[in-house]
Design an enzyme around this catalytic site. Structure first.
Site, PDB file in Angstrom:
ATOM      1  N   CYS A  13      67.632  56.472  85.968  1.00  0.00           N
ATOM      2  CA  CYS A  13      68.417  57.679  86.221  1.00  0.00           C
ATOM      3  C   CYS A  13      68.027  58.259  87.575  1.00  0.00           C
ATOM      4  O   CYS A  13      67.099  57.791  88.233  1.00  0.00           O
ATOM      5  CB  CYS A  13      68.107  58.685  85.129  1.00  0.00           C
ATOM      6  SG  CYS A  13      66.346  59.056  85.118  1.00  0.00           S
ATOM      7  N   HIS A  42      57.351  56.149  82.107  1.00  0.00           N
ATOM      8  CA  HIS A  42      56.963  55.380  80.924  1.00  0.00           C
ATOM      9  C   HIS A  42      57.541  53.967  81.018  1.00  0.00           C
ATOM     10  O   HIS A  42      58.491  53.618  80.317  1.00  0.00           O
ATOM     11  CB  HIS A  42      57.456  56.090  79.652  1.00  0.00           C
ATOM     12  CG  HIS A  42      56.590  57.256  79.285  1.00  0.00           C
ATOM     13  ND1 HIS A  42      57.032  58.289  78.510  1.00  0.00           N
ATOM     14  CD2 HIS A  42      55.311  57.537  79.594  1.00  0.00           C
ATOM     15  CE1 HIS A  42      56.052  59.169  78.352  1.00  0.00           C
ATOM     16  NE2 HIS A  42      55.000  58.732  79.011  1.00  0.00           N
ATOM     17  N   HIS A 124      54.450  64.879  73.717  1.00  0.00           N
ATOM     18  CA  HIS A 124      55.083  64.226  74.867  1.00  0.00           C
ATOM     19  C   HIS A 124      54.773  65.083  76.110  1.00  0.00           C
ATOM     20  O   HIS A 124      54.882  66.311  76.057  1.00  0.00           O
ATOM     21  CB  HIS A 124      56.594  64.118  74.649  1.00  0.00           C
ATOM     22  CG  HIS A 124      57.285  63.340  75.734  1.00  0.00           C
ATOM     23  ND1 HIS A 124      57.552  63.869  76.971  1.00  0.00           N
ATOM     24  CD2 HIS A 124      57.734  62.068  75.765  1.00  0.00           C
ATOM     25  CE1 HIS A 124      58.143  62.953  77.718  1.00  0.00           C
ATOM     26  NE2 HIS A 124      58.268  61.843  77.007  1.00  0.00           N
ATOM     27  N   GLU A 126      56.303  65.861  78.836  1.00  0.00           N
ATOM     28  CA  GLU A 126      57.333  66.818  79.276  1.00  0.00           C
ATOM     29  C   GLU A 126      57.366  68.034  78.341  1.00  0.00           C
ATOM     30  O   GLU A 126      57.447  69.182  78.787  1.00  0.00           O
ATOM     31  CB  GLU A 126      58.709  66.139  79.294  1.00  0.00           C
ATOM     32  CG  GLU A 126      59.809  67.086  79.730  1.00  0.00           C
ATOM     33  CD  GLU A 126      61.199  66.620  79.337  1.00  0.00           C
ATOM     34  OE1 GLU A 126      61.512  65.434  79.554  1.00  0.00           O
ATOM     35  OE2 GLU A 126      61.966  67.453  78.818  1.00  0.00           O
ATOM     36  N   THR A 165      64.442  66.929  77.586  1.00  0.00           N
ATOM     37  CA  THR A 165      65.640  66.446  78.306  1.00  0.00           C
ATOM     38  C   THR A 165      66.218  65.173  77.697  1.00  0.00           C
ATOM     39  O   THR A 165      67.404  64.909  77.834  1.00  0.00           O
ATOM     40  CB  THR A 165      65.306  66.166  79.788  1.00  0.00           C
ATOM     41  OG1 THR A 165      64.188  65.291  79.836  1.00  0.00           O
ATOM     42  CG2 THR A 165      65.023  67.435  80.544  1.00  0.00           C
ATOM     43  N   CYS A 193      69.473  66.300  79.406  1.00  0.00           N
ATOM     44  CA  CYS A 193      69.948  65.790  80.691  1.00  0.00           C
ATOM     45  C   CYS A 193      71.200  64.943  80.479  1.00  0.00           C
ATOM     46  O   CYS A 193      71.290  64.193  79.510  1.00  0.00           O
ATOM     47  CB  CYS A 193      68.810  64.974  81.280  1.00  0.00           C
ATOM     48  SG  CYS A 193      69.297  63.786  82.454  1.00  0.00           S
ATOM     49  N   SER A 221      58.379  54.751  76.098  1.00  0.00           N
ATOM     50  CA  SER A 221      59.418  55.612  76.666  1.00  0.00           C
ATOM     51  C   SER A 221      60.251  56.229  75.547  1.00  0.00           C
ATOM     52  O   SER A 221      60.941  55.523  74.803  1.00  0.00           O
ATOM     53  CB  SER A 221      60.309  54.776  77.598  1.00  0.00           C
ATOM     54  OG  SER A 221      61.599  55.336  77.691  1.00  0.00           O
ATOM     55  N   ASN A 223      62.954  58.038  75.671  1.00  0.00           N
ATOM     56  CA  ASN A 223      64.414  57.892  75.771  1.00  0.00           C
ATOM     57  C   ASN A 223      64.853  56.475  75.430  1.00  0.00           C
ATOM     58  O   ASN A 223      65.916  56.273  74.855  1.00  0.00           O
ATOM     59  CB  ASN A 223      64.920  58.380  77.131  1.00  0.00           C
ATOM     60  CG  ASN A 223      64.709  57.385  78.242  1.00  0.00           C
ATOM     61  OD1 ASN A 223      65.488  56.464  78.396  1.00  0.00           O
ATOM     62  ND2 ASN A 223      63.651  57.559  79.021  1.00  0.00           N
ATOM     63  N   SER A 265      64.064  54.888  82.398  1.00  0.00           N
ATOM     64  CA  SER A 265      62.928  54.504  83.244  1.00  0.00           C
ATOM     65  C   SER A 265      62.921  52.996  83.522  1.00  0.00           C
ATOM     66  O   SER A 265      61.878  52.438  83.849  1.00  0.00           O
ATOM     67  CB  SER A 265      61.626  54.943  82.575  1.00  0.00           C
ATOM     68  OG  SER A 265      61.638  54.630  81.203  1.00  0.00           O
TER      69      SER A 265
END
Ligand code: SF4
Length: 301
Positions: A13, A42, A124, A126, A165, A193, A221, A223, A265
């Site tokens: 991204c 990640h 996490h 974030e 996000t 996001c 990761s 996401n 990522s």
């Protein structure tokens, strides 16, 4: 003949591309040794590539004293940023602007007197950073990750929600649905996001019609794991891999449509390598982007 189709939106991204560019540029110009605070993203393979450029991973700003320290996409707590600025020769902030938006939203809610609920995975980086920004701005704050956790939460009259996000919209709706009947004044700032929701939507669209799905990205990761979960709901033959060396020929036996997607990522070169190997193993001759089918043209993810 099998086809390999890459999801319309997949792979690195804006925030990851930006962070990678920043750290590579910094490694090329910095006279001081360059470190990242934790792995930059990640993705263990990207971290190994950066190590090859002399970029070291440290766990605390103190370990990078006198060095150039790159702060990663997930952002850091206000206390950690202050320590970094005090002990390092230079600090390069590679935190994604969308993550920063979540931090600012948490601070604003705190200043406006809301109890802050961060929806996401406790622990996490974030989420921990967002939580710390809310606390530093004076809020009572906590993390929840499900409707069940939200139902069990002691809530104030005024609750403000911010979101990890990379969380799915469905999870946010569940949690908001659980909080809404219990709170007088509920303010929700949707900090999911767009890259994440775009990846998720494209993944679902492809998984619904694919015989097999390959989801590429670090197992650490969040996401990428969410994408694998969404994919598995619609395509039982879903496999999460970090690279082409993990693919097994048996996965592709009898498959007509092999779908590929990748977490935010995962750089484009990793997607290309996995697609090429799938084509070798399955005998597919075309690699297409979802929606471009029928052209017979190979498209570059
Ligand atoms: S997924 Fe979104 S928030 Fe996360 S780094 Fe990428 S662009 Fe930023």
């Amino acid at each position: 003949m099998p086809r390999v189709t890459v999801a319309r939106e997949a792979g690195a991204c804006y925030g990851v591309e930006r962070a990678l560019r920043l750290v590579r540029e910094t490694a090329a110009r910095s006279e001081a040794p360059v470190c990242t605070l934790g792995p930059l993203i990640h993705n263990p393979r990207v971290v190994a590539e950066l190590e090859g450029r002399g970029v070291r991973v440290v766990e605390t700003p103190a370990e990078a004293a006198g060095c150039t320290l790159v702060l990663r996409t997930h952002g850091v707590t206000p206390a950690v940023e202050a320590q970094a600025r005090e002990s390092c020769a230079e600090v390069v902030d590679a935190a994604c602007p969308f993550v920063k938006k979540a931090h600012l939203a948490a601070e604003r809610l705190a200043r406006d007197g809301y109890q802050v609920v961060v929806v996401g995975e406790a622990g996490h980086p974030e989420v921990e950073a967002t939580l710390a920004h809310a606390v530093a701005a004076g809020a009572e704050a906590c993390v929840v990750n499900s409707a069940t956790e939200a139902e069990a939460l002691p809530v104030a009259k005024r609750v403000g929600v911010v979101v990890q996000t990379t969380l799915s919209r469905a999870r946010l709706s569940e949690v908001v649905g659980a909080l809404a009947p219990r709170v007088e004044d509920l303010r929700v700032t949707n900090t999911i996001c767009e890259a994440t929701s775009g990846h998720q939507h494209s993944c679902e669209e492809l998984a619904r019609k694919a015989d097999v799905m390959v989801v590429i990205g670090g197992r650490n990761s969040a996401n990428t794991r969410h994408l694998a979960e969404i994919s598995a709901e619609h395509c039982p033959g879903t496999h999460h891999v970090e690279g082409e060396d993990e693919l097994l020929p048996v996965w592709f036996e009898g498959a007509d449509l092999i779908g590929v997607t990748a977490g935010a990522s995962t750089p484009a070169e990793h997607i290309r390598a996995v697609c090429a190997r799938i084509a070798e193993l399955s005998g597919a001759t075309a690699i297409e982007r979802d929606g471009d089918s029928g052209t017979g043209q190979e498209s570059r993810p």
